[in-house]
Design a protein around this motif. Structure first.
Motif, PDB file in Angstrom:
ATOM      1  N   VAL A 593       0.850  -1.197   0.000  1.00  0.00           N
ATOM      2  CA  VAL A 593       0.000   0.000   0.000  1.00  0.00           C
ATOM      3  C   VAL A 593       0.883   1.244   0.000  1.00  0.00           C
ATOM      4  O   VAL A 593       0.663   2.191  -0.759  1.00  0.00           O
ATOM      5  CB  VAL A 593      -0.936   0.002   1.239  1.00  0.00           C
ATOM      6  N   ASP A 594       1.913   1.201   0.825  1.00  0.00           N
ATOM      7  CA  ASP A 594       2.851   2.320   0.909  1.00  0.00           C
ATOM      8  C   ASP A 594       3.512   2.560  -0.445  1.00  0.00           C
ATOM      9  O   ASP A 594       3.605   3.687  -0.922  1.00  0.00           O
ATOM     10  CB  ASP A 594       3.906   1.999   1.972  1.00  0.00           C
ATOM     11  N   SER A 597       0.989   4.063  -2.842  1.00  0.00           N
ATOM     12  CA  SER A 597       0.644   5.440  -2.475  1.00  0.00           C
ATOM     13  C   SER A 597       1.777   6.404  -2.798  1.00  0.00           C
ATOM     14  O   SER A 597       1.543   7.517  -3.257  1.00  0.00           O
ATOM     15  CB  SER A 597       0.333   5.536  -0.980  1.00  0.00           C
ATOM     16  N   ARG A 598       2.996   5.971  -2.557  1.00  0.00           N
ATOM     17  CA  ARG A 598       4.146   6.827  -2.845  1.00  0.00           C
ATOM     18  C   ARG A 598       4.235   7.187  -4.316  1.00  0.00           C
ATOM     19  O   ARG A 598       4.724   8.260  -4.669  1.00  0.00           O
ATOM     20  CB  ARG A 598       5.445   6.118  -2.475  1.00  0.00           C
ATOM     21  N   LEU A 602      -3.184   5.816  -6.122  1.00  0.00           N
ATOM     22  CA  LEU A 602      -4.009   5.849  -4.914  1.00  0.00           C
ATOM     23  C   LEU A 602      -5.203   4.910  -4.990  1.00  0.00           C
ATOM     24  O   LEU A 602      -5.496   4.190  -4.041  1.00  0.00           O
ATOM     25  CB  LEU A 602      -4.477   7.273  -4.650  1.00  0.00           C
ATOM     26  N   ALA A 605      -4.136   1.424  -4.462  1.00  0.00           N
ATOM     27  CA  ALA A 605      -3.836   1.178  -3.046  1.00  0.00           C
ATOM     28  C   ALA A 605      -5.132   0.957  -2.265  1.00  0.00           C
ATOM     29  O   ALA A 605      -5.237   0.024  -1.460  1.00  0.00           O
ATOM     30  CB  ALA A 605      -3.060   2.346  -2.461  1.00  0.00           C
ATOM     31  N   GLU A 606      -6.120   1.798  -2.547  1.00  0.00           N
ATOM     32  CA  GLU A 606      -7.390   1.665  -1.833  1.00  0.00           C
ATOM     33  C   GLU A 606      -8.057   0.332  -2.146  1.00  0.00           C
ATOM     34  O   GLU A 606      -8.566  -0.353  -1.258  1.00  0.00           O
ATOM     35  CB  GLU A 606      -8.321   2.819  -2.197  1.00  0.00           C
ATOM     36  N   LEU A 624      -1.673   5.455   3.064  1.00  0.00           N
ATOM     37  CA  LEU A 624      -2.539   5.889   1.972  1.00  0.00           C
ATOM     38  C   LEU A 624      -2.933   7.361   2.169  1.00  0.00           C
ATOM     39  O   LEU A 624      -2.908   8.156   1.220  1.00  0.00           O
ATOM     40  CB  LEU A 624      -3.778   4.987   1.896  1.00  0.00           C
ATOM     41  N   GLY A 627      -0.185   9.501   1.204  1.00  0.00           N
ATOM     42  CA  GLY A 627      -0.108   9.570  -0.265  1.00  0.00           C
ATOM     43  C   GLY A 627      -1.133  10.543  -0.808  1.00  0.00           C
ATOM     44  O   GLY A 627      -0.861  11.317  -1.739  1.00  0.00           O
ATOM     45  N   CYS A 628      -2.341  10.497  -0.223  1.00  0.00           N
ATOM     46  CA  CYS A 628      -3.414  11.382  -0.669  1.00  0.00           C
ATOM     47  C   CYS A 628      -3.009  12.835  -0.484  1.00  0.00           C
ATOM     48  O   CYS A 628      -3.344  13.708  -1.284  1.00  0.00           O
ATOM     49  CB  CYS A 628      -4.685  11.122   0.134  1.00  0.00           C
ATOM     50  N   TYR A 631      -0.496  13.743  -3.217  1.00  0.00           N
ATOM     51  CA  TYR A 631      -1.080  13.844  -4.556  1.00  0.00           C
ATOM     52  C   TYR A 631      -2.436  14.559  -4.542  1.00  0.00           C
ATOM     53  O   TYR A 631      -3.173  14.519  -5.521  1.00  0.00           O
ATOM     54  CB  TYR A 631      -1.205  12.444  -5.176  1.00  0.00           C
ATOM     55  N   THR A 640     -10.654   7.013   3.625  1.00  0.00           N
ATOM     56  CA  THR A 640      -9.669   6.241   4.397  1.00  0.00           C
ATOM     57  C   THR A 640      -9.644   6.691   5.854  1.00  0.00           C
ATOM     58  O   THR A 640      -9.526   5.875   6.769  1.00  0.00           O
ATOM     59  CB  THR A 640      -8.268   6.385   3.781  1.00  0.00           C
TER      60      THR A 640
END
Length: 734
Positions: A593-594, A597-598, A602, A605-606, A624, A627-628, A631, A640
């Motif tokens: 997930v990391d 997200s990086r 996104l 990842a979700e 996440l 990340g959001c 971005y 989330t």
DNA sequence: ATAGGGTTAG
């Protein structure tokens, strides 16, 4: 046994009296050797009926049998019927007293005897040796008027078994000078002395003497020679001795079986075991013990069952191996069953058994029951003390461990190691170094496992200076790096950020196991050498027999994530279950997930979070959300965050993350609400702490203030410094 | 009466 009985009933006492008596004698010996109390008693009646109790040899054997069974009144009855104490009967009584540990009784009888023979003297000499009373034994040896080979050998063996092999050898030289001829027992003992001293060359010169005196074909001498070769790792030589033997007994087979086991060729060992012409409880014990030592506890238990099924009575050593296997499997119930069995057999007082029982209960977390076993043993040895200290240590009961450690009658380096290990495991690193330094000051040499646990403490503290210091001490002691020590050093250097030294140690290791590869792959990944980490992982798959494990895959995913190798990372993640048979855990999902997200993926990842078969870790959601933020995706962030709130209801990690997220967004009211909510729910954040090293003494500071002894003083100084920094006119007043 | 193979603690 059955055939012996049948044979006896076919013999008519009135017709062939002598043969009948002889058969009775050998049967009595079987009853007493095998501890068959009921059978022996019934047989006594049979003998009474046939009127042969007045036969001297029968009466003596019967007496020996009852002494073996510890049936004192029956034994006394026989002595009375037989009309008192002659030399042979007295010797039997002395032997029994020694066997039961009643040395003063044996001495008294010895002193009061009107006449003594060689056997009487030898009994006392070997008895005193058996209980470690070397000087007293030698005093009698020198005064023994009948210095036969047997008494010489008893004295020599006594020294060897008490760890004074050199004295044993000196006595052997005296024996040769005195003109008495050594026998096979003497030579077996002398070879044992060479083994104990680790002197292979001396063993070889003794072999010369053995050949000269014509004992090289003796079974027991050859058996000791095999063991000599094994201990010196001269495996081919051992096999040659074995192959040359004209007759081999169960001991020879067991010795050679152990050779294959020692070389790690368990399959070959098993083949030998299955094909051995004869087996006894020791061969069973050997193979069972080795399976358990190699970590295959289940197979050890299966073999144990087979052994019992085939009618072998498990020995004490066998019980202790099995208890050890059960301890490793943490099967408390099975362990308790076996404990009951052990009690029924009356061997719960044996030190080997007691140590294993203490270990069993402690490994299952039942230190109280372990302590019960410990307290019941009257003559505790160091090992038992160490088992109990180790038990408390692994269960974090450091106060109890400390009390025992401080109050034990004698300590060795293992006691120190067990005690230090507890502080390492429960992360009280300041104590680790305090006790470790004390240990060095006391002159005790740390063992390899102790070094490796102290290195682990250095790694946790990322204290390179201490780690190097320990490394230096290891080198100074001239320890060979074994797998464990090498792995601990590799890990320490990696965790302390000295990846070059870490690689150096790893490259020089002659043997690497799963753990060695894991720490190196992990070390490289976490130090930012992602590509090297991945390359090493591939190398391991190519060139070693070690299979990838959960931790390695976590490192590999971590490496991909930090290198931006998204495709490669997803590939590994997909292969985990399919190719390596490892079901991904929460940590693996979090890592992926990391990674997604990086790199801005996104919604992927979700989706991954939603597809998880179990609750995601709070960290995955936090990754996440972060990340959001990068971005700028409010929508996913909001969804989330709601999940995180849900999760926070259940554990403190979620709460803390959420409040950290609020804090970084400047939503202080929410932060304080979260803290309040946590207090109400009784959730507690695990305590954070930091430390510094001053003149090699470690000072820890916990987030709850005031835990340091000089806390007040430190704050005063801080205040002074603060004033100095903020107020240029302030003049410090020291 | 004396010997050889297997056993416990970190």
């Amino acid at each position: 046994m059955k055939t012996a009985l049948k044979n006896l009933f076919l013999t008519n006492p009135s017709k062939s009296f002598n043969s009948y008596i002889q058969k009775c004698v050998s049967l009595l010996k079987i009853f007493s050797d095998k501890g068959l109390v009921a059978g022996g008693t019934v047989f006594h009646c049979h003998l009474l009926k046939n009127g042969v109790l007045s036969e001297r040899c029968i009466a003596i054997k019967l007496l020996i049998m009852y002494l073996e069974f510890r049936k004192l009144s029956e034994a006394n009855q026989i002595i009375k019927d037989f009309n008192g104490f002659d030399l042979v009967v007295q010797n039997c009584l002395i032997k029994a007293s020694i066997q039961w540990g009643n040395l003063s009784e044996a001495r008294k009888m010895f002193d009061e005897m009107p006449e003594r023979n060689d056997i009487t003297w030898t009994l006392l000499i070997s008895g005193l040796m058996k209980y470690g009373r070397l000087e007293e034994s030698m005093w009698h040896f020198e005064r023994n008027p009948f210095k036969s080979v047997v008494s010489w050998t008893a004295a020599i063996t006594g020294f060897v078994k008490n760890g004074s092999s050199f004295h044993g050898l000196k006595l052997f030289v005296r024996l040769l000078e005195s003109g008495v001829k050594p026998n096979q027992f003497t030579f077996s003992s002398i070879v044992s002395a060479c083994i104990e001293m680790g002197d292979f060359d001396l063993g070889m010169s003794v072999l010369g003497l053995i050949i000269k005196t014509g004992f090289e074909n003796n079974v027991s001498v050859s058996n000791s020679l095999i063991t000599l070769c094994l201990r010196m790792h001269e495996f081919d030589q051992a096999r040659r001795v074995f192959d040359r033997m004209e007759t081999r007994d169960v001991v020879s087979w067991t010795a050679i079986l152990d050779m294959y086991v020692e070389r790690g060729e368990l399959g070959e060992a098993r083949r030998i075991f299955d094909e051995m012409p004869q087996r006894n409880e020791v061969s069973w014990s050997a193979i069972i013990a080795r399976y358990s030592q190699y970590g295959d506890h289940i197979e050890a238990l299966k073999l144990f069952r087979n052994m019992v099924r085939e009618g072998f009575k498990p020995t004490i050593s066998c019980f202790s191996s099995i208890l050890c296997a059960l301890a490793s499997l943490e099967s408390l119930q099975a362990g308790k069953n076996l404990h009951a069995h052990v009690m029924k057999m009356g061997i719960e007082g044996d030190l080997f058994i007691a140590c294993s029982l203490v270990d069993l209960y402690c490994k299952c977390g039942e230190t109280k029951d372990g302590r019960l076993v410990f307290d019941l043993i009257e003559n505790k040895n160091v090992v038992l003390w160490n088992s109990m200290i180790g038990g408390y240590s692994t269960n974090g009961q450091m106060d109890e461990a400390k009390y025992l450690f401080n109050n034990m009658p004698a300590r060795n380096n293992i006691s120190w190691g067990a005690f230090i290990g507890g502080y390492v495991e429960y992360k009280q690193f300041d104590m680790v170094f305090e006790v470790f330094n004390e240990m060095l000051l006391s002159g005790e040499t740390p063992t390899k496992p102790t070094f490796s646990s102290v290195l682990c403490a250095c790694a946790s503290l990322t204290s390179l200076e201490k780690g190097r210091d320990i490394h230096g001490k290891i080198l100074k002691l001239g320890f060979q790096y074994d797998v464990y020590l090498g792995t601990a050093l590799t890990d320490m250097y990696a965790k302390c950020g000295d990846i070059e030294s870490s690689k150096q140690v790893f490259d020089r290791m002659s043997e690497r196991n799963e753990f060695s590869w894991t720490v190196m792959i992990q070390g490289l990944a976490e130090s930012g050498f992602a590509k090297e980490s991945l390359a090493l992982f591939e190398e391991m798959k190519r060139n070693s027999s070690v299979a990838p494990n959960e931790l390695m895959l976590l490192s590999v995913l971590f490496a991909c994530s930090h290198c931006g190798f998204v495709d490669k990372g997803l590939e590994f993640f997909g292969a985990m279950e399919l190719e390596y048979g490892i079901r991904p855990k929460g940590r693996h999902y979090t890592c992926v997930v990391d990674m997604l997200s990086r790199s801005g993926l996104l919604s992927e990842a979700e989706e991954l979070i939603n597809s998880m078969p179990f609750q995601p870790e709070a960290n995955a959601l936090a990754a996440l959300i972060s990340g959001c933020k990068t971005y700028r995706n409010e929508e996913i962030a909001e969804r989330t965050a709601r999940k995180l709130v849900e999760l926070a209801e259940k554990n403190s990690a979620g709460f803390i993350l959420l409040s950290n997220i609020y804090a970084s967004a400047g939503r202080w009211i929410d932060v304080s609400n979260m803290r309040k909510l946590m207090r109400e729910k009784g959730l507690k954040k695990s305590v954070g702490f930091s430390w510094i090293e001053v003149r090699s003494h470690l000072h820890s500071f916990y987030s709850e203030d005031g835990t340091h002894l000089k806390s007040a003083e430190i704050h005063d100084i801080l205040e002074l410094l603060r004033l100095e920094m903020t107020d240029p006119k302030h003049i410090p007043t020291f």
